[in-house]
Design a protein around this motif. Sequence first.
Motif, PDB file in Angstrom:
ATOM      1  N   GLU A 136       0.955  -1.180  -0.007  1.00 47.48           N
ATOM      2  CA  GLU A 136       0.024   0.131  -0.002  1.00 47.48           C
ATOM      3  C   GLU A 136       0.778   1.193  -0.140  1.00 47.48           C
ATOM      4  N   ARG A 137       1.854   1.226   0.679  1.00 43.49           N
ATOM      5  CA  ARG A 137       2.666   2.632   0.918  1.00 43.49           C
ATOM      6  C   ARG A 137       4.347   2.218   0.483  1.00 43.49           C
ATOM      7  N   VAL A 369     -11.177 -13.465  -8.370  1.00 45.04           N
ATOM      8  CA  VAL A 369     -10.104 -13.131  -7.714  1.00 45.04           C
ATOM      9  C   VAL A 369     -10.478 -12.701  -6.254  1.00 45.04           C
ATOM     10  N   THR A 370      -9.715 -13.392  -5.446  1.00 43.83           N
ATOM     11  CA  THR A 370     -10.152 -13.226  -3.986  1.00 43.83           C
ATOM     12  C   THR A 370      -8.955 -12.395  -3.359  1.00 43.83           C
ATOM     13  N   THR A 371      -9.290 -11.613  -2.358  1.00 44.22           N
ATOM     14  CA  THR A 371      -8.256 -10.308  -1.921  1.00 44.22           C
ATOM     15  C   THR A 371      -8.375 -10.453  -0.341  1.00 44.22           C
ATOM     16  N   ASN A 372      -7.010 -10.361   0.247  1.00 40.33           N
ATOM     17  CA  ASN A 372      -6.874 -10.279   1.724  1.00 40.33           C
ATOM     18  C   ASN A 372      -6.034  -9.304   2.242  1.00 40.33           C
ATOM     19  N   ALA A 377       1.158  -5.444   8.284  1.00 42.77           N
ATOM     20  CA  ALA A 377       2.404  -4.831   7.286  1.00 42.77           C
ATOM     21  C   ALA A 377       1.892  -3.984   6.054  1.00 42.77           C
ATOM     22  N   GLU A 378       0.569  -3.940   6.070  1.00 44.89           N
ATOM     23  CA  GLU A 378      -0.159  -2.987   4.851  1.00 44.89           C
ATOM     24  C   GLU A 378       0.150  -3.367   3.691  1.00 44.89           C
ATOM     25  N   PHE A 379      -0.173  -4.564   3.249  1.00 42.04           N
ATOM     26  CA  PHE A 379      -0.144  -5.042   1.992  1.00 42.04           C
ATOM     27  C   PHE A 379      -1.537  -5.782   1.665  1.00 42.04           C
ATOM     28  N   PHE A 380      -1.759  -5.951   0.468  1.00 39.77           N
ATOM     29  CA  PHE A 380      -2.995  -6.865  -0.297  1.00 39.77           C
ATOM     30  C   PHE A 380      -2.274  -8.048  -0.788  1.00 39.77           C
TER      31      PHE A 380
END
Length: 404
Positions: A136-137, A369-372, A377-380
């Motif tokens: 994300e960052r 697509v499944t997303t978590n 740790a701020e990531f997908f």
Amino acid sequence: MDVKQIYTIINRVSGEVLGKTDIVTDDLTGIVDLGKELFNQNAVDIYVKSLVNHIGKVIFVNRPYSGKVPSVLMDAWEFGSVLEKISADVPEAEENDTWKLTDGQSYDQDVFHKPTVTAKFFNSKVTFEVPVSITERQVKESFSNAAQLNGFISMIYSAVEKSMTIKADALIMRTINNMIAATVLADAKAFGATAAGDMAGAKLSSASTARCVNLLKLYNDKYFPATQDSPSPNALTAAKAITDPDFIRFASYVMGTYADRLQSISTLFNVGGKERFTPKDMLHVVLLSDFAKAAQTYLYSDTFNRGDVLLPQAETVPFWQGSGKNYDFASTGHIMVKESGGKDVEITGVLGVMFDRDALGVCNLDRRVTTNYNAKAEFFNNYYKFDAGYFNDTNENFVVFFIK
């Protein structure tokens, strides 16, 4: 930035181009940049020699890949899992009593005639997934603006789609290859076994059958028949056949006759021995591009009545199983598999196949697509999933063309 003076090389190259000097070895060391995975602290300016070079332009390798395999995808469905194929056998004729009436004879019209109907059920599915994580960052520090960041993310998604296409295409080709293997295995007796069950598998020899058509054998038998003692010394070899105009013309003739024959109902062209016919609009023809391009180059280019020798309209594939290391015909025309029944089958010199649309396919296609999100740790984590059922129906028409 590394800057190299190349005026001496340019002067010499100009002489080569203008015809003033002989051709000599060009030293391109340091001229064409092959790139580095990372550059180090030595990448500084020429002026004060302490300012680190900045990135001036960013190019993302983001090219979609559509694949190149035969179109055998079928409709998907949401509920249930089983694909059921129902077929009815052709009934036999009986004597017509209309023209053999006998005085006082009773004619029974109430006899029940049960139709012979069979059903095949396909209830297997394969699945795989391609995971990819997106921060994300953290990655923002590597780019100058949002447009570059979006381009980077888009490139990653494109790479995932490319991976999904490559893997799905490979499975589609394996579906065709398995049908080829099943057809060859069914004719194993003709290829040297005393009975099909005597072989752990099958390996194509110089024989030819109605379903496994050895075009080279048919050609040599017709034009260079063997004597009782030895084969004809003028017989064409497999190595030369694919570029021989006369052979290509003969192969086109045989394939054209099969395209017509499959339209007439017959039991000869499917392993199950069922009464089947394949109209032109339901016929798939897939040719190895080595053979199709050879026909264009060695036959069509110097033929006046080109339409008379054209191969049947077909999709082309660059190889059946793999390209090998150098794309030679020994690799592109070669199939070596353990078919779905567990038997080893090896086929060389495969030029093409003809089959009914219902003979094989890829169905119940489900891509999602499944997303978590990982808050710590701020990531997908994105999981690209692929489910599909691959089937072969040996009751439908399928013909293999090869040279051996």
